[in-house]
Scaffold this motif. Sequence first.
Motif, short mmCIF file in Angstrom:
data_model
loop_
_atom_site.label_atom_id
_atom_site.label_comp_id
_atom_site.label_asym_id
_atom_site.label_seq_id
_atom_site.Cartn_x
_atom_site.Cartn_y
_atom_site.Cartn_z
N LYS A 1 11.31 7.38 11.88
CA LYS A 1 9.77 6.88 12.09
C LYS A 1 9.72 5.80 11.42
CE LYS A 1 9.30 11.97 12.54
NZ LYS A 1 8.64 12.98 12.06
N PRO A 2 8.46 5.04 11.96
CA PRO A 2 7.72 3.88 11.17
C PRO A 2 7.40 4.57 9.77
CG PRO A 2 7.12 3.94 13.47
CD PRO A 2 7.72 5.21 13.16
N GLU A 3 7.54 3.45 8.71
CA GLU A 3 6.71 3.78 7.50
C GLU A 3 4.97 3.68 7.60
OE1 GLU A 3 9.96 2.57 4.14
OE2 GLU A 3 8.31 1.40 4.43
N THR A 4 4.26 4.39 7.12
CA THR A 4 2.79 4.54 7.23
C THR A 4 2.46 4.39 5.74
OG1 THR A 4 2.61 6.67 7.43
CG2 THR A 4 2.62 5.33 9.64
N ALA A 5 1.24 3.68 5.48
CA ALA A 5 0.74 3.79 4.20
C ALA A 5 -1.02 3.77 4.13
CB ALA A 5 1.23 2.25 3.34
N HIS A 6 -1.41 4.47 3.23
CA HIS A 6 -2.70 4.21 2.99
C HIS A 6 -3.04 3.49 1.62
CE1 HIS A 6 -4.42 7.39 5.76
NE2 HIS A 6 -3.12 7.77 6.06
N GLN A 7 -3.79 2.46 1.72
CA GLN A 7 -3.92 1.54 0.37
C GLN A 7 -5.24 1.38 0.36
OE1 GLN A 7 -1.66 -1.49 2.53
NE2 GLN A 7 0.31 -1.13 1.29
N ALA A 8 -5.43 1.22 -1.22
CA ALA A 8 -6.80 0.85 -1.59
C ALA A 8 -6.88 -0.26 -2.71
CB ALA A 8 -7.68 2.05 -2.28
N GLU A 9 -7.40 -1.07 -2.76
CA GLU A 9 -7.52 -2.27 -3.75
C GLU A 9 -9.13 -2.64 -4.18
OE1 GLU A 9 -6.52 -7.02 -4.28
OE2 GLU A 9 -5.40 -5.48 -2.88
N LEU A 10 -9.30 -2.94 -5.53
CA LEU A 10 -10.46 -3.33 -6.20
C LEU A 10 -10.35 -4.33 -6.65
CD1 LEU A 10 -13.57 -2.49 -7.08
CD2 LEU A 10 -12.21 -1.49 -9.43
N SER A 11 -11.14 -5.42 -6.40
CA SER A 11 -11.00 -6.73 -7.20
C SER A 11 -12.16 -7.23 -7.86
CB SER A 11 -10.60 -7.80 -6.13
OG SER A 11 -11.59 -8.02 -5.02
N LEU A 12 -12.23 -7.92 -9.12
CA LEU A 12 -13.27 -8.22 -10.00
C LEU A 12 -13.17 -9.70 -10.14
CD1 LEU A 12 -13.27 -5.15 -12.24
CD2 LEU A 12 -14.81 -5.45 -10.34
N GLN A 13 -14.11 -10.45 -9.90
CA GLN A 13 -14.28 -11.84 -10.19
C GLN A 13 -15.59 -12.33 -11.31
OE1 GLN A 13 -13.67 -14.24 -6.48
NE2 GLN A 13 -13.30 -12.06 -5.57
N LYS B 1 -13.05 -18.89 -15.16
CA LYS B 1 -12.86 -18.07 -14.29
C LYS B 1 -12.05 -17.05 -14.44
CE LYS B 1 -13.45 -22.23 -11.46
NZ LYS B 1 -13.79 -23.24 -12.58
N LEU B 2 -12.34 -15.78 -14.17
CA LEU B 2 -11.32 -14.65 -14.41
C LEU B 2 -11.46 -13.99 -13.00
CD1 LEU B 2 -11.41 -12.34 -17.22
CD2 LEU B 2 -11.75 -11.35 -14.99
N HIS B 3 -10.39 -13.35 -12.55
CA HIS B 3 -9.84 -12.49 -11.55
C HIS B 3 -9.04 -11.46 -11.63
CE1 HIS B 3 -7.72 -11.59 -7.74
NE2 HIS B 3 -9.06 -11.66 -7.38
N THR B 4 -9.33 -10.28 -11.40
CA THR B 4 -8.30 -9.17 -11.77
C THR B 4 -8.39 -8.26 -10.32
OG1 THR B 4 -7.76 -7.44 -13.03
CG2 THR B 4 -10.09 -7.82 -12.76
N ALA B 5 -7.27 -7.73 -10.01
CA ALA B 5 -7.31 -6.86 -8.82
C ALA B 5 -6.22 -5.61 -9.17
CB ALA B 5 -6.68 -7.60 -7.93
N GLY B 6 -6.65 -4.24 -8.76
CA GLY B 6 -5.85 -2.96 -8.92
C GLY B 6 -5.71 -2.64 -7.63
N PHE B 7 -4.40 -2.15 -7.27
CA PHE B 7 -4.16 -1.65 -5.95
C PHE B 7 -3.30 -0.56 -6.03
CE2 PHE B 7 -1.72 -5.39 -7.08
CZ PHE B 7 -0.39 -4.86 -7.12
N VAL B 8 -3.32 0.54 -5.01
CA VAL B 8 -2.38 1.44 -4.80
C VAL B 8 -2.17 1.68 -3.53
CG1 VAL B 8 -4.45 2.86 -4.60
CG2 VAL B 8 -2.50 4.00 -5.33
N SER B 9 -0.84 2.31 -3.21
CA SER B 9 -0.40 2.26 -1.81
C SER B 9 0.37 3.67 -1.76
CB SER B 9 0.44 1.37 -1.36
OG SER B 9 -0.40 -0.06 -1.43
N ASN B 10 -0.15 4.58 -1.05
CA ASN B 10 0.90 5.94 -0.73
C ASN B 10 1.46 5.73 0.69
OD1 ASN B 10 0.92 8.62 -1.63
ND2 ASN B 10 0.28 8.89 0.46
N ILE B 11 2.73 5.84 0.59
CA ILE B 11 3.69 5.34 1.61
C ILE B 11 4.16 6.79 2.10
CG2 ILE B 11 5.45 4.08 2.61
CD1 ILE B 11 5.13 2.39 -0.18
N SER B 12 4.03 6.95 3.58
CA SER B 12 4.75 8.43 4.19
C SER B 12 5.76 7.71 5.07
CB SER B 12 3.69 8.73 4.97
OG SER B 12 2.48 9.24 4.33
N ASN B 13 6.88 8.78 4.96
CA ASN B 13 8.02 8.45 6.03
C ASN B 13 8.89 7.07 5.49
OD1 ASN B 13 7.28 10.49 7.82
ND2 ASN B 13 6.00 8.87 8.89
#
Length: 670
Positions: A472-484, A491-503
């Motif tokens: 089966k294909p892999e599927t993912a639910h992903q979220a990201e928050l970035s601050l600048q 100049k400052l940039h930061t990003a945090g991310f999370v991925s929940n991968i099924s199959n």
Amino acid sequence: MKKLLVLFSLAASITAMAQPSDYWPDSLRTVELQHVVVRVKEQSPKTNLYKFFTANKAAGTEDILARLPEISLVRRGNFGMEPTIRSFHSGQINLLLDGMKIHGACTDKMDPASIYIEPQNLKSIDVFTNGSGLMNGSSIGGSINMKLAEASCHDDSRFSGRFSSTYHTVSNGFTESLNLNYGAQKWAARLSGTYRKASNYRDGNGNKIGYSQYEKANFSGNFKYILSEYLSASADVLFDEGWNIGYAALPMDVGYAKARIGSLKLHYERPKQMLNKLQLKLYGNEVIHFMDDSQRPNLAIRMDMPGESRTFGALTEAQMQLAHHHSLLLKAEFSLTKLFASMTMYDNKTTPMYMLTWPHNNQAQTALSAEYSWQMDSLTKMQINSRIDYSAFRLTSEMGKDQFAVLGYPEASASFVLPSASVNLSRRFAKNFRAGITYTVNGRMPTASELYGFYLFSRFDGYDYIGAPDLKPETAHQAELSLQWQSKKLKLHTAGFVSNISNYISGKVEPAFQVMTPGANGVKIYRNTGTALMTGVEASVLFQPQPSWTLMTTLRYNEGRFETGDNLPMISPLKNVTSVKKTFENGWISAEAEFAAPQNKVSKPFGEQATGSYKLFHLRAGYQLTVWKKTIDLNGGLENILNEVYREHLDWGNIPRPGRNCYIQLAVSF
């Protein structure tokens, strides 16, 4: 999550120099290196516009990619390194050339598309993370799109070019490059060529690393004709050929690797109209790859593994301005890829044994994608990306069908319908502060190796791998928050991310199967093994107290775990790069430090080994002068000044990286 929140507060960024900007650029971080613009499109729709700078003007395409904080390289040799994005790798990301699909012909992943491209024929590299890359293909890790340089037209006929020659001491390596451009009012032509040759390099102890040599030549041409004020036609051709390529971490080397790439494009652009851009492209490419162990001594059984890949495709995209604050980008594409790879084992005592490792197989893919942007007000913007893919895989040879019929797959065909979507919302909360959040639901198809690979040996864990057409294909639910944060000097940039991968697709040991490769630990079959969670953070800080002084520092960190609690394999550890640069009227000098933490969170089921920390220091400088109306650039540097013995975590085989290296480059522009 605690670690993620702590890392959110850390500042770091790219070994680079950012250009000041008095606005919030939309969706792109633009980075320039060796005359190549690198644009990193992140989940945040607004981010700082950087002008990437590095003193190493001798950098190859792999060196350019390695400088970006989103990217790490899987190293199996001194050549042909495989890019990863935020520790997503292989089939989890897309690697494209001008939007064209190119499939490597090597079952051992020795030939990612990036090795067939040289900085001399590159215009830009766009890196898309997670859901921001849906216009480039379905993936859970993102996309890398390498764009070829275009010929430049001029009102008055004009001829220009650049020649450079580079030498590296650590490998006795030479690089010779030339690009030429002739531009008239209605048409233009651009030609470029590069030749590289490197011997076995030495590590920090002075030991020569065997099977790390390589030699290659590259040629590209772009021809452009202006049909009207708004319409142009162009053609691209690219030929790349490598030979005598050693792979120190693998049991085989590459006798030769060839790529032939071509495309035709019609481009319409008329600003301030509802339909302001329209593009149609037809393309084709062929990759031929030949692995063998003829240079390895004292082998009881010898083998060779040739592979071929052919892809034909078409794509069209249209950009429309629906209203003053609404825009829409539409894209339709089709591609057909044909793959084949085999293995022949030679034993003096018996008849040679022949086997299809990639039985002849085809993948036909059709996709529709759209990107809608809405500038809700002066502070807030929304962007929605969507895509739907249909892919059909099938075996086309009777021998291949027979191989998989034995495993219980008489037809071994597979088809997939894969929808994806992402929503991004960004808002400026103060003059200098902006935040963005993105949510994505996406996926990726199984690869040809995962579906049809037949006894593919992996030196990483020592197992033979067999594909499974019912994946089966892999599927993912992903979220990201970035601050600048952006001010005149900081100049400052930061990003945090999370991925929940099924199959999640991974190899599972099958004790009932016997190995094919002598000395293999066993046999694994690709299976959907459950869920996995990946988290990470990236951060960057640029400080420019004066126009002539720049401090830039980057940081990245990733984690990955299966639902069982076991660590995912091939996850890069915490890494920081800091650069200080001073510019003068005709030159510059920079000092750089790299730091990587140890990686002890390894995957025991895959036999992964921990790696220690390392610290590297580099010094680079450049000087420019004009002689007889010609611009002459002299660049040089000292890398790994302390001659440290080290390897990065994604390096296979516990092979040390190069020790101290002095390089020098002379370039003439005319």
